[in-house]
Every structure is written in C-alpha cells, then in structure tokens.
Scaffold this active site. Structure first.
Site, PDB file in Angstrom:
ATOM      1  N   CYS A   4      -5.787 -54.693 -22.805  1.00 14.43           N
ATOM      2  CA  CYS A   4      -4.538 -54.188 -23.387  1.00 14.43           C
ATOM      3  C   CYS A   4      -4.850 -53.314 -24.599  1.00 14.43           C
ATOM      4  O   CYS A   4      -5.468 -53.766 -25.566  1.00 14.43           O
ATOM      5  CB  CYS A   4      -3.646 -55.352 -23.786  1.00 14.43           C
ATOM      6  SG  CYS A   4      -2.164 -54.847 -24.689  1.00 14.43           S
ATOM      7  N   CYS A   7      -3.489 -54.765 -27.842  1.00 14.99           N
ATOM      8  CA  CYS A   7      -4.301 -55.898 -28.312  1.00 14.99           C
ATOM      9  C   CYS A   7      -5.576 -55.382 -28.980  1.00 14.99           C
ATOM     10  O   CYS A   7      -6.032 -55.949 -29.978  1.00 14.99           O
ATOM     11  CB  CYS A   7      -4.630 -56.846 -27.171  1.00 14.99           C
ATOM     12  SG  CYS A   7      -3.212 -57.828 -26.607  1.00 14.99           S
ATOM     13  N   ASP A  30       2.827 -43.328 -33.324  1.00 18.32           N
ATOM     14  CA  ASP A  30       2.557 -43.038 -31.918  1.00 18.32           C
ATOM     15  C   ASP A  30       1.631 -41.827 -31.835  1.00 18.32           C
ATOM     16  O   ASP A  30       1.807 -40.869 -32.591  1.00 18.32           O
ATOM     17  CB  ASP A  30       3.876 -42.756 -31.196  1.00 18.32           C
ATOM     18  CG  ASP A  30       3.744 -42.754 -29.687  1.00 18.32           C
ATOM     19  OD1 ASP A  30       3.001 -41.905 -29.152  1.00 18.32           O
ATOM     20  OD2 ASP A  30       4.394 -43.590 -29.043  1.00 18.32           O
ATOM     21  N   HIS A  46       0.467 -61.311 -27.577  1.00 19.25           N
ATOM     22  CA  HIS A  46       0.620 -60.536 -26.341  1.00 19.25           C
ATOM     23  C   HIS A  46       1.762 -61.120 -25.514  1.00 19.25           C
ATOM     24  O   HIS A  46       1.691 -62.243 -25.037  1.00 19.25           O
ATOM     25  CB  HIS A  46      -0.674 -60.529 -25.516  1.00 19.25           C
ATOM     26  CG  HIS A  46      -0.549 -59.662 -24.308  1.00 19.25           C
ATOM     27  ND1 HIS A  46      -0.855 -58.322 -24.327  1.00 19.25           N
ATOM     28  CD2 HIS A  46      -0.110 -59.939 -23.056  1.00 19.25           C
ATOM     29  CE1 HIS A  46      -0.627 -57.811 -23.129  1.00 19.25           C
ATOM     30  NE2 HIS A  46      -0.169 -58.769 -22.349  1.00 19.25           N
ATOM     31  N   ASN A  87      11.273 -50.009 -23.845  1.00 17.97           N
ATOM     32  CA  ASN A  87      11.191 -49.717 -22.424  1.00 17.97           C
ATOM     33  C   ASN A  87      10.700 -50.976 -21.715  1.00 17.97           C
ATOM     34  O   ASN A  87       9.722 -51.579 -22.141  1.00 17.97           O
ATOM     35  CB  ASN A  87      10.226 -48.561 -22.162  1.00 17.97           C
ATOM     36  CG  ASN A  87      10.654 -47.299 -22.871  1.00 17.97           C
ATOM     37  OD1 ASN A  87      11.827 -46.973 -22.921  1.00 17.97           O
ATOM     38  ND2 ASN A  87       9.706 -46.590 -23.448  1.00 17.97           N
ATOM     39  N   THR A  95       4.932 -48.104 -20.244  1.00 19.08           N
ATOM     40  CA  THR A  95       3.602 -47.679 -19.794  1.00 19.08           C
ATOM     41  C   THR A  95       2.484 -48.582 -20.294  1.00 19.08           C
ATOM     42  O   THR A  95       1.367 -48.488 -19.802  1.00 19.08           O
ATOM     43  CB  THR A  95       3.313 -46.228 -20.228  1.00 19.08           C
ATOM     44  OG1 THR A  95       3.411 -46.147 -21.648  1.00 19.08           O
ATOM     45  CG2 THR A  95       4.299 -45.255 -19.583  1.00 19.08           C
ATOM     46  N   HIS A  98       2.604 -54.533 -22.955  1.00 21.72           N
ATOM     47  CA  HIS A  98       2.669 -55.350 -24.174  1.00 21.72           C
ATOM     48  C   HIS A  98       3.971 -54.928 -24.844  1.00 21.72           C
ATOM     49  O   HIS A  98       4.133 -53.746 -25.180  1.00 21.72           O
ATOM     50  CB  HIS A  98       1.469 -55.055 -25.064  1.00 21.72           C
ATOM     51  CG  HIS A  98       1.327 -55.937 -26.266  1.00 21.72           C
ATOM     52  ND1 HIS A  98       0.131 -56.553 -26.572  1.00 21.72           N
ATOM     53  CD2 HIS A  98       2.182 -56.307 -27.240  1.00 21.72           C
ATOM     54  CE1 HIS A  98       0.265 -57.255 -27.683  1.00 21.72           C
ATOM     55  NE2 HIS A  98       1.514 -57.113 -28.112  1.00 21.72           N
ATOM     56  N   HIS A 100       6.818 -53.687 -27.021  1.00 19.62           N
ATOM     57  CA  HIS A 100       6.776 -52.871 -28.235  1.00 19.62           C
ATOM     58  C   HIS A 100       8.091 -52.124 -28.376  1.00 19.62           C
ATOM     59  O   HIS A 100       8.837 -51.953 -27.414  1.00 19.62           O
ATOM     60  CB  HIS A 100       5.594 -51.895 -28.218  1.00 19.62           C
ATOM     61  CG  HIS A 100       5.583 -50.969 -27.044  1.00 19.62           C
ATOM     62  ND1 HIS A 100       5.213 -51.360 -25.777  1.00 19.62           N
ATOM     63  CD2 HIS A 100       5.907 -49.659 -26.949  1.00 19.62           C
ATOM     64  CE1 HIS A 100       5.301 -50.323 -24.949  1.00 19.62           C
ATOM     65  NE2 HIS A 100       5.727 -49.288 -25.638  1.00 19.62           N
ATOM     66  N   HIS A 102       9.912 -48.647 -30.114  1.00 23.15           N
ATOM     67  CA  HIS A 102       9.743 -47.313 -30.672  1.00 23.15           C
ATOM     68  C   HIS A 102      10.782 -47.123 -31.771  1.00 23.15           C
ATOM     69  O   HIS A 102      11.977 -47.293 -31.529  1.00 23.15           O
ATOM     70  CB  HIS A 102       9.969 -46.238 -29.600  1.00 23.15           C
ATOM     71  CG  HIS A 102       9.021 -46.297 -28.462  1.00 23.15           C
ATOM     72  ND1 HIS A 102       7.955 -45.420 -28.347  1.00 23.15           N
ATOM     73  CD2 HIS A 102       8.959 -47.110 -27.376  1.00 23.15           C
ATOM     74  CE1 HIS A 102       7.291 -45.701 -27.237  1.00 23.15           C
ATOM     75  NE2 HIS A 102       7.883 -46.723 -26.640  1.00 23.15           N
TER      76      HIS A 102
END
Length: 114
Positions: A4, A7, A30, A46, A87, A95, A98, A100, A102
């Site tokens: 990952c 990670c 990003d 995770h 997402n 994509t 894990h 997350h 934005h």
C-alpha cells in the site's frame, strides 16, 4: 500492508510533502493536484475504504474530519470554502485501497463533481 503506497508514506518509506501528522492521521499534498490546495488526509490505520468501517471506527472518522477543518484553517481556505471528497470503490474513483479524504480548495469548485 506491504504493497500500500499510503502505508509506505505513513512508515516514511516513501517521502511526502507533509502538512499534518498526529498519532492517528497523516496529511500530505497530492502529487497530482486538481486544485491549488489538494491535500490527502489518511488514517494511519490501514482501512481499505468506507465500506470497511464500522461503529468502532466512528471516533477515528470524526477525528479525521476535525483534522481536515484544522488543516483548511492552516492553509487559509476555511473562510473562502473547500470541498472534502472520499472516493469509494472502483466506480467511485478510488485508486488506492486505503481510505483517504481529498481536501480541495483555493479556487471556485464546480458542481456536479463527476
């Protein structure tokens, strides 16, 4: 998880431009920003996606959102406005496996988003 990318960023195997870190969360710019401010806010634990959280994770998810608020303030976008996006799954645009969030801001964001 050994494969990952998030990670690996959390464990400092891969460098990132950090903007925030505590015991539970890490946030970094990003590498392919879609807005002047585009930060990823990631739990250190995770968790694959929103589909993989449960009631035991509600404090962590709440903590993440408080961190997002603080990061938006520190980056100067809290007053002008910002968007938080998660997402989930392939068709949702996820994509990296894990969870997350934005944090997007610094310009007028359009709607609909996708």
């Amino acid at each position: 998880m050994s494969d990952c990318i998030f990670c690996k960023i959390i464990s400092k195997e891969i460098p990132a431009n950090l903007v925030y870190e505590d015991d539970h969360v890490i946030a970094f710019h990003d590498i392919s920003p879609t807005a002047p401010v585009h930060v990823l806010v990631v739990p250190k634990e995770h968790i694959e996606s929103l589909n993989h959280i449960n009631h035991e994770k509600k404090e962590l998810i709440g903590h993440i959102h408080l961190c997002i608020k603080e990061i938006a303030q520190e980056l100067g976008i809290s007053e002008s406005g910002y968007r938080v996006v998660n997402n989930c799954g392939k068709l949702g645009g996820q994509t990296v496996g894990h969870i997350h969030f934005h944090l997007l801001g610094g310009r007028q964001l359009e709607w609909p988003a996708g």
